[in-house]
Scaffold this motif. Structure first.
Motif, PDB file in Angstrom:
ATOM      1  N   UNK A  57       0.810  -1.214   0.000  1.00  0.00           N
ATOM      2  CA  UNK A  57       0.000   0.000   0.000  1.00  0.00           C
ATOM      3  C   UNK A  57       0.848   1.270   0.000  1.00  0.00           C
ATOM      4  N   UNK A  58       1.996   1.225   0.665  1.00  0.00           N
ATOM      5  CA  UNK A  58       2.816   2.421   0.801  1.00  0.00           C
ATOM      6  C   UNK A  58       3.948   2.496  -0.218  1.00  0.00           C
ATOM      7  N   UNK A  59       4.088   1.467  -1.037  1.00  0.00           N
ATOM      8  CA  UNK A  59       5.203   1.433  -1.975  1.00  0.00           C
ATOM      9  C   UNK A  59       5.211   2.620  -2.942  1.00  0.00           C
ATOM     10  N   UNK A  60       4.072   3.070  -3.459  1.00  0.00           N
ATOM     11  CA  UNK A  60       4.137   4.261  -4.329  1.00  0.00           C
ATOM     12  C   UNK A  60       4.728   5.481  -3.616  1.00  0.00           C
ATOM     13  N   UNK A  61       4.397   5.645  -2.336  1.00  0.00           N
ATOM     14  CA  UNK A  61       4.926   6.788  -1.587  1.00  0.00           C
ATOM     15  C   UNK A  61       6.420   6.634  -1.321  1.00  0.00           C
ATOM     16  N   UNK A  62       6.858   5.412  -1.022  1.00  0.00           N
ATOM     17  CA  UNK A  62       8.292   5.171  -0.809  1.00  0.00           C
ATOM     18  C   UNK A  62       9.047   5.359  -2.120  1.00  0.00           C
ATOM     19  N   UNK A  63       8.466   4.898  -3.202  1.00  0.00           N
ATOM     20  CA  UNK A  63       9.099   5.053  -4.515  1.00  0.00           C
ATOM     21  C   UNK A  63       9.234   6.523  -4.889  1.00  0.00           C
ATOM     22  N   UNK A  64       8.210   7.298  -4.584  1.00  0.00           N
ATOM     23  CA  UNK A  64       8.261   8.734  -4.889  1.00  0.00           C
ATOM     24  C   UNK A  64       9.418   9.419  -4.172  1.00  0.00           C
TER      25      UNK A  64
END
Length: 238
Positions: A118-125
């Motif tokens: 769920x949080x991977x897009x935010x970590x990737x950003x």
């Protein structure tokens, strides 16, 4: 809405109301805004009273509810995600029930996997760091701890697989695997097995937190993939 300030990055730490998770959150608080995740209401309230901290009560035994729980936080960039929450009950294969297996695998493995998804897009950003707090049991299990050891072996496999998947996005993934650490979880387990805790021989949670600090403070050209934190004098050798 939770977001990193212009000057401070954002870290989310599970298990942040006790033991290793609390020590990691305290260590990162000097440089990061925080989302602290736990179940202890007084501890969450104490965290919530501090500047730059958002406290979130989350039931890790219910991963299906994570998306709804974290949506109000509005996290778009996340610099550090630390999975420190875990349960550990001494169960050998011959005595473990299906429920024992289910509880440990959900909290210790499936919950970190789902929260990461769920949080991977935010970590990737943020081209951030994902830190899994493993265990010496993830590589060197001891008799009578088959369920916990299997969950921690799985967590290590999750981290190693994820690292390959997110490498093109410059996301760093590390397993920090402490040995026996002086936490309420360890003490209760020792007492439940009829033993006496030996805190003078255990790792201090703050020492594990410093290992996490070392990992997340690496420069942009490197990643530390595996860190074993062992007691100065080993309690168990296999």
């Amino acid at each position: 809405m939770t977001a990193a300030s212009a000057a401070r990055p954002l870290a989310l730490v599970t298990g942040a109301t006790s033991g290793i998770g609390a020590a990691i959150a305290e260590e990162l608080a000097s440089t990061h805004d925080l989302v602290v995740v736990g179940r202890n209401e007084p501890a969450l309230a104490a965290w919530a009273s501090r500047d730059g901290v958002t406290a979130l009560r989350l039931d890790l035994s219910d991963p299906e509810g994570f998306a709804v729980a974290i949506a109000p936080l509005g996290i778009e960039r996340l610099d550090v995600l630390v999975h420190a929450a875990a349960i550990a009950t001494g169960r050998a294969v011959g005595s473990a029930s299906v429920q024992d297996w289910r509880e440990h695998l959900v909290v210790d493995l499936i919950a970190p996997a789902e929260l990461t998804r769920l949080l991977l897009p935010a970590v990737t950003a943020a081209q951030g760091d994902i830190v899994f707090i493993g265990s010496g049991a993830g590589t060197r299990p001891v008799p009578g701890s088959a369920v916990y050891a299997a969950a921690k072996h799985g967590l290590r496999g999750l981290a190693d697989s994820l690292r390959i998947e997110v490498e093109p996005d410059r996301v760093r993934v590390v397993t920090v695997a402490p040995g026996q650490t002086d936490t309420p979880l360890l003490r209760s387990g020792v007492e439940a097995s009829g033993g006496t805790p030996e805190p003078e021989r255990y790792i201090r949670p703050e020492s594990v937190a410093r290992a996490v600090r070392f990992v997340v403070d690496q420069g942009p050209d490197t990643q530390i993939t595996d860190v074993a934190v062992r007691p100065r004098q080993e309690l168990v050798r296999l």
